[in-house]
Design a protein around this motif. Structure first.
Motif, PDB file in Angstrom:
ATOM      1  N   ARG A   1       0.865  -1.192   0.000  1.00 34.23           N
ATOM      2  CA  ARG A   1       0.000   0.000   0.000  1.00 34.23           C
ATOM      3  C   ARG A   1       0.892   1.230   0.000  1.00 34.23           C
ATOM      4  O   ARG A   1       1.599   1.496   0.965  1.00 34.23           O
ATOM      5  CB  ARG A   1      -0.930   0.020   1.214  1.00 34.23           C
TER       6      ARG A   1
ATOM      7  N   VAL B   1      -2.993   3.490  -1.710  1.00 36.56           N
ATOM      8  CA  VAL B   1      -3.494   2.625  -2.780  1.00 36.56           C
ATOM      9  C   VAL B   1      -2.653   1.352  -2.833  1.00 36.56           C
ATOM     10  O   VAL B   1      -1.423   1.405  -2.759  1.00 36.56           O
ATOM     11  CB  VAL B   1      -3.436   3.344  -4.146  1.00 36.56           C
TER      12      VAL B   1
ATOM     13  N   HIS C   1      -0.819  -1.864  -4.523  1.00 37.33           N
ATOM     14  CA  HIS C   1      -0.175  -2.194  -5.795  1.00 37.33           C
ATOM     15  C   HIS C   1       0.356  -3.621  -5.724  1.00 37.33           C
ATOM     16  O   HIS C   1       1.016  -3.997  -4.754  1.00 37.33           O
ATOM     17  CB  HIS C   1       0.997  -1.246  -6.073  1.00 37.33           C
TER      18      HIS C   1
ATOM     19  N   THR D   1       2.400   6.154 -11.441  1.00 31.32           N
ATOM     20  CA  THR D   1       1.082   6.355 -10.831  1.00 31.32           C
ATOM     21  C   THR D   1       0.604   7.800 -10.960  1.00 31.32           C
ATOM     22  O   THR D   1      -0.579   8.076 -10.804  1.00 31.32           O
ATOM     23  CB  THR D   1       1.105   5.984  -9.340  1.00 31.32           C
TER      24      THR D   1
END
Length: 553
Positions: free
Chosen positions: A198, A202, A204, A487
């Motif tokens: 994280r 978010v 991954h 990202t």
């Protein structure tokens, strides 16, 4: 050998950049916290990184290099392997003919220079320059970023490339810490094991392992965190320390739960010892920093932080405690769980199994002669009443409460049974906060405000001042690059809403006014909404309008 603290203190004193009183207090605080004097000076904005670098450069008789301001070419960075760079704190950042420039925390580290010379090859002249620890640490992340950019990093690991469970865990923890991950998820699937990080809130996908690696990995983690190896049906919680090759220490909070495909493990990465304590790093604007400093300098009263789970409340609390953690005060906390260990702060872990709750712990704390008390969360009437009474009797109390806005925390405490006149006389400030992702500075692009964004801002017109709307002329986007792992974002910062309790607010609390009425009074005196604070950060190219609207909604 790193520079001695007393030598560094004398050098800074001789420079005249820090007053003798501030320097003495910083040295005492550094010993109190078990950290470097530079951590205290930089954390409390008593000296800049550039000034510190210049002082060290003069001492070592080399140049200072600010690695944070450089773009290091891959072919130069890779002159030294990652393991060597991490273990010795040395970065190759420039090459001019047969001269290679090295950034080092300790330019007199002859062992590191000799190893670097043998690695790079004969005929090359090495020029050491001094760099600060943060610059070295950020530059080490470039190794992983370049691997992803060149496609060298594999997310699926073949059996031939597998090492022991011990080595596998060490490797993905090194990667997770380097990537500034907050959590590592080890998830059993039907035929594989998925490892996810994280990052900036978010998840991954980072690694896929064969299914037969699952049991050894879980067993190794259970051994490290002293959990029951033969228990597979019930959840378990534990903790263990970890040190990177570079020497950074973290603490890993472990949660193991049974799932249909086996036990899932989540590792929360926490700083082993908290030494950072700067409001600027939280994301507070300069004018808000000044207000908060003024409030926390008070000797009694209550300071509350509100926000949903994962909004950074605990980090803000620890930062405030770090600012106040001085030899002359006794700080005691009661938390569930203890997120970070803070040196010279007496931290208590809630344990309902033995009836150690926030309320019962808080009663005991009051018999320990505290100056500052931190209660992890006010979640029941008993805790609320004791916390308010503690603030009334000469203690500075910090805590969190679940509410959507800063003004909303006041009706929440009244609903828990707090007497209005007591709350009015003890509450100093309420801060509401959220976390937004920081747009990548390497690939950020300016774009016009879209019709959809314009419409959403028009709908929020009553909580956005005209002056901020006038300043907001553009939006930003980032397509992604190696710097941000493609990202578009790297790191997170806070957006805040400050409610300063003055005489007018006190009168409204006593009369049990609604949260909207309380906020209107604060707004008339210049308080910003979280949306406004977020839009100011858009104007400063820190984040995007969409990101601010996402977390506000």
């Amino acid at each position: 050998m790193p520079i001695a603290q007393t030598t560094l203190k004398n050098l800074i004193e001789k420079s005249g950049l820090v007053s003798k009183a501030d320097l003495l207090l910083a040295l005492t605080t550094a010993r109190h916290l078990g950290c470097s004097i530079t951590d205290v000076l930089l954390g409390r904005d008593l000296i800049t990184e550039q000034d510190l670098g210049n002082i060290l450069a003069k001492y070592y008789r080399v140049k200072f290099v600010d690695l944070l301001s450089l773009k290091i070419p891959s072919k130069i960075l890779n002159l030294l392997p990652e393991q060597l760079a991490a273990s010795h704190g040395v970065i190759a950042f420039s090459r001019k003919g047969n001269r290679v420039l090295l950034a080092m925390e300790d330019p007199r580290n002859l062992d590191a220079l000799e190893i670097a010379r043998k690695t790079i090859g004969s005929g090359i002249r090495l020029i050491p320059q001094v760099a600060l620890s943060r610059g070295i640490k950020e530059s080490l992340k470039l190794y992983k970023e370049r691997e992803r950019d060149s496609g060298e990093e594999e997310t699926v690991v073949s059996p031939q490339k597998l090492s022991s469970p011990v080595r596998t865990i060490e490797q993905f923890l090194e990667d997770a810490i380097r990537d500034e991950s907050s959590d590592v998820h080890i998830e059993p699937l039907s035929t594989q094991v998925l490892v996810r990080f994280r990052i900036d809130g978010v998840l991954h996908d980072r690694l896929t392992l064969p299914k037969d690696m699952h049991a050894p990995l879980v067993a190794r983690i259970k051994i490290l965190s002293e959990l029951k190896l033969d228990e597979h049906r019930l959840p378990q919680d534990g903790r263990f320390p970890f040190q990177t090759k570079r020497g950074d220490r973290v603490s890993l909070r472990v949660s193991v739960i049974p799932t249909v495909y086996g036990e899932k493990v989540v590792l929360r990465i926490l700083e082993d010892t908290l030494t950072k304590f700067t409001l600027e790093e939280l994301g507070l604007l300069p004018e808000d920093q000044e207000i908060i400093r003024r409030i926390v300098d008070r000797t009694h009263g209550m300071f509350l932080i509100t926000g949903p789970t994962g909004s950074g409340k605990t980090t803000t609390l620890y930062t405030l405690l770090g600012m106040l953690n001085k030899p002359g005060v006794n700080i005691i906390t009661i938390e569930d769980p203890v997120e970070n260990r803070v040196r010279r702060v007496n931290q208590i872990q809630v344990n309902p199994a033995v009836n150690l709750t926030f309320a019962s712990g808080l009663r005991s704390i009051l018999r320990q002669d505290p100056d500052i008390i931190m209660v992890g969360e006010i979640r029941d009437a008993e805790t609320a009443v004791i916390a308010v009474n503690s603030a009334m009797t000469g203690h500075l109390v910090f805590s969190t409460v679940h509410a959507n806005t800063s003004a909303g925390a006041i009706p929440r405490l009244l609903d828990l049974g707090t007497e209005p006149f007591l709350l009015a006389s003890t509450l100093n400030m309420v801060v509401a906060q959220r976390l937004v992702r920081i747009i990548c500075p390497e690939c950020v692009q300016e774009i016009p405000l879209s019709p959809l964004v314009q419409r959403k801002l028009d709908e929020a017109d009553r909580i956005v001042s005209r002056s901020i709307r006038r300043r907001l002329k553009s939006n930003y986007q980032a397509p992604g690059c190696p710097h941000c792992s493609f990202t578009g974002f790297r790191g997170r910062t806070g957006i805040f809403e400050l409610l300063l309790v003055d005489e007018d607010i006190q009168d409204l609390i006593v009369s049990k006014a609604a949260s909207g009425v309380i906020w209107k009074s604060a707004r008339n005196k210049g308080s910003k909404t979280m949306l406004e604070d977020g839009l100011v950060k858009v104007v400063k190219r820190i984040t995007t309008v969409e990101e601010v609207l996402r977390v506000i909604s």
